[in-house]
Design an enzyme around this catalytic site. Structure first.
Site, PDB file in Angstrom:
ATOM      1  N   LYS A  14      -7.259  -4.141  -3.099  1.00  0.00           N
ATOM      2  CA  LYS A  14      -6.026  -4.448  -2.799  1.00  0.00           C
ATOM      3  C   LYS A  14      -4.948  -4.173  -3.792  1.00  0.00           C
ATOM      4  O   LYS A  14      -5.204  -5.141  -5.061  1.00  0.00           O
ATOM      5  CB  LYS A  14      -5.865  -5.957  -1.943  1.00  0.00           C
ATOM      6  CG  LYS A  14      -4.405  -6.208  -1.864  1.00  0.00           C
ATOM      7  CD  LYS A  14      -4.293  -7.659  -0.859  1.00  0.00           C
ATOM      8  CE  LYS A  14      -3.567  -9.003  -1.271  1.00  0.00           C
ATOM      9  NZ  LYS A  14      -3.655 -10.070  -0.295  1.00  0.00           N
ATOM     10  N   GLY A  66      -6.388 -14.974  -0.147  1.00  0.00           N
ATOM     11  CA  GLY A  66      -6.559 -15.824  -1.176  1.00  0.00           C
ATOM     12  C   GLY A  66      -5.360 -16.248  -1.702  1.00  0.00           C
ATOM     13  O   GLY A  66      -4.206 -15.439  -1.561  1.00  0.00           O
TER      14      GLY A  66
HETATM   15  O1  OSB Z   1       0.169 -12.156  -0.538  1.00  0.00           O
HETATM   16  O2  OSB Z   1      -2.025 -12.443  -0.432  1.00  0.00           O
HETATM   17  C1  OSB Z   1      -1.100 -12.703  -1.090  1.00  0.00           C
HETATM   18  C2  OSB Z   1      -1.875 -14.475  -4.690  1.00  0.00           C
HETATM   19  C3  OSB Z   1      -0.654 -15.523  -4.446  1.00  0.00           C
HETATM   20  C4  OSB Z   1       0.295 -15.402  -3.461  1.00  0.00           C
HETATM   21  C5  OSB Z   1       0.128 -14.062  -2.383  1.00  0.00           C
HETATM   22  C6  OSB Z   1      -0.895 -13.546  -2.313  1.00  0.00           C
HETATM   23  C7  OSB Z   1      -1.924 -13.585  -3.404  1.00  0.00           C
HETATM   24  C8  OSB Z   1      -3.077 -12.734  -3.582  1.00  0.00           C
HETATM   25  C9  OSB Z   1      -4.353 -13.047  -4.139  1.00  0.00           C
HETATM   26  O3  OSB Z   1      -2.986 -11.525  -3.186  1.00  0.00           O
HETATM   27  C10 OSB Z   1      -5.534 -13.126  -3.601  1.00  0.00           C
HETATM   28  C11 OSB Z   1      -6.623 -13.830  -4.382  1.00  0.00           C
HETATM   29  O4  OSB Z   1      -6.308 -15.139  -4.431  1.00  0.00           O
HETATM   30  O5  OSB Z   1      -7.363 -13.252  -4.784  1.00  0.00           O
HETATM   31 MG    MG Z   2      -0.617 -11.011   1.080  1.00  0.00          MG
END
Ligand code: OSB
Ligand code: MG
Length: 377
Positions: free
Chosen positions: A165, A295
């Site tokens: 991503k 996450g």
């Molecule tokens: O939009 O998914 C999100 C982290 C902080 C706030 C929002 C998002 C995220 C991530 C991190 O994409 C995903 C991870 O914990 O690896």
């Molecule tokens: Mg997101």
């Protein structure tokens, strides 16, 4: 077997990320992490993590608002109450407390963990999980140049990640994704996440993303929107995945009836806990909507809860469940979370509760503040 929580210890620790993580609305360097330790009447201890951040750039909640909400409104409802099980907590809290989902979720999820440990079963089993391994994706923050991003994506694919991503924002989108696609080839499983950085005026840029064969585009428009996303989905070939907008099963229903997206990223913190996550999961399963576990840069405690949830059957796409070493020099749980060469994380189904133990001396060392809540009266 009934459930009674006698004491909740709130604790904030500071855990530096290996590298800063940038999304369209802000950057995190040192993760403030909010942990909860719940003690039952019979002396069983369970842990959970409140996933709110330092600043309200993802949702309106922060660590400080969540701490306040738990101390003042949420914990007093739960402490000293006899429940037939953790599934009773969500509606008790939602009856008259609006929002504050991450705060509610932290207490509710801790109650599920305590229950799993009381029954000597895994959290995955208690939630109805069926998977023994889960496909892992990585979420890469915004990088300074297309070539540095392309290199990071290529490394991630080499390490075995099943989905990559890429965070995007206006000006760091088409050129970046193009460079990545040219480097990793047309079959690599790629997606983008805009964290609300666009509006319908940007539809031409978003339509250009269709060229790159992305698995999905996550939350391009406003954080609380399901109406404009429906207009956008009508003109995009790439499936929209909603994250921020889905705060409960009602919003998943809206997404399906309006056509605002085709995939949902479930983060248990965002939706108010495990019961709400399971409702969304089940509703999506009935309506042909695949889900995956998102996450929030969790420590090993929050990750454990996410892994347990992602073991449910309709979590059919790789989750943002990267191993501890992707985020931290040293995680706060034993064993740390790992990913095998095939890009899978193993669900600890043979261990009680969340399946990892907290590293208490290390947590003590990292603790910035703590507060013990007990039932009043
Ligand atoms: O939009 O998914 C999100 C982290 C902080 C706030 C929002 C998002 C995220 C991530 C991190 O994409 C995903 C991870 O914990 O690896
Ligand atoms: Mg997101």
């Amino acid at each position: 077997m009934t459930l009674l929580i006698r004491r909740i210890i709130l604790r904030e620790i500071l855990l530096p990320l290996k590298e800063p993580f940038q999304i369209s609305s802000g950057t995190v360097k040192d993760r403030r992490i909010f942990l909860l330790e719940l003690h039952s009447l019979d002396g069983v201890v369970g842990w959970s993590e409140c996933v709110a951040g330092d600043f309200p750039n993802y949702s309106p909640e922060t660590i400080d608002t969540a701490w306040h909400a738990i101390r003042e409104w949420i914990a007093p409802r739960v402490l000293g109450q006899e429940f037939s099980g953790p599934q009773e907590i969500y509606s008790l809290l939602n009856n008259d407390i609006r929002g504050n989902n991450m705060a509610k979720a932290a207490v509710e999820m801790g109650a599920w963990e305590v229950t799993a440990r009381s029954k000597s079963i895994s959290l995955s089993q208690l939630l109805g999980g069926v998977r023994k391994k889960i496909e892992v994706g990585i979420s890469l923050g915004i990088q300074h140049s297309p070539s540095s991003l392309a290199e990071k994506v290529q490394q991630s694919i080499k390490q075995g990640y099943r989905k990559v991503k890429i965070k995007i924002k206006p000006g760091k989108d088409i050129e970046f994704v193009k460079a990545v696609r040219e480097t990793v080839g047309k079959d690599a499983p790629l997606m983008v996440d805009a964290n609300n950085a666009y509006t319908l005026r940007d539809v031409d840029i978003l339509k250009k993303l269709d060229e790159f064969g992305l698995l999905m585009i996550e939350q391009p428009l406003a954080w609380d929107d399901v109406v404009q996303h429906a207009k956008l989905q009508q003109v995009l070939n790439t499936p929209i995945c909603l994250d921020e907008s889905i705060t409960g099963v009602d919003k998943a229903e809206d997404m399906v009836s309006l056509g605002s997206g085709k995939i949902i990223n479930i983060k248990p913190g965002r939706v108010g806990g495990f019961l709400s996550s399971i409702s969304i999961h089940n509703y999506c399963a009935d309506h042909g909507i695949p889900v995956w576990c998102g996450g929030m840069l969790e420590s090993g405690v929050g990750r454990a809860h996410n892994v347990a949830l992602a073991s449910l059957s309709n979590f059919s796409l790789p989750g943002d469940l990267s191993p501890s070493s992707r985020y931290w020099e040293r995680d706060i749980v034993l064993p740390e979370w790992t990913m095998d060469n095939d890009g899978m994380v193993t669900v600890p189904v043979d261990k009680p509760g969340m399946g990892v133990e907290v590293d208490m001396p290390y947590i003590e060392k990292l603790t910035v503040r703590s507060e013990t809540l007990t039932s009043r009266g």
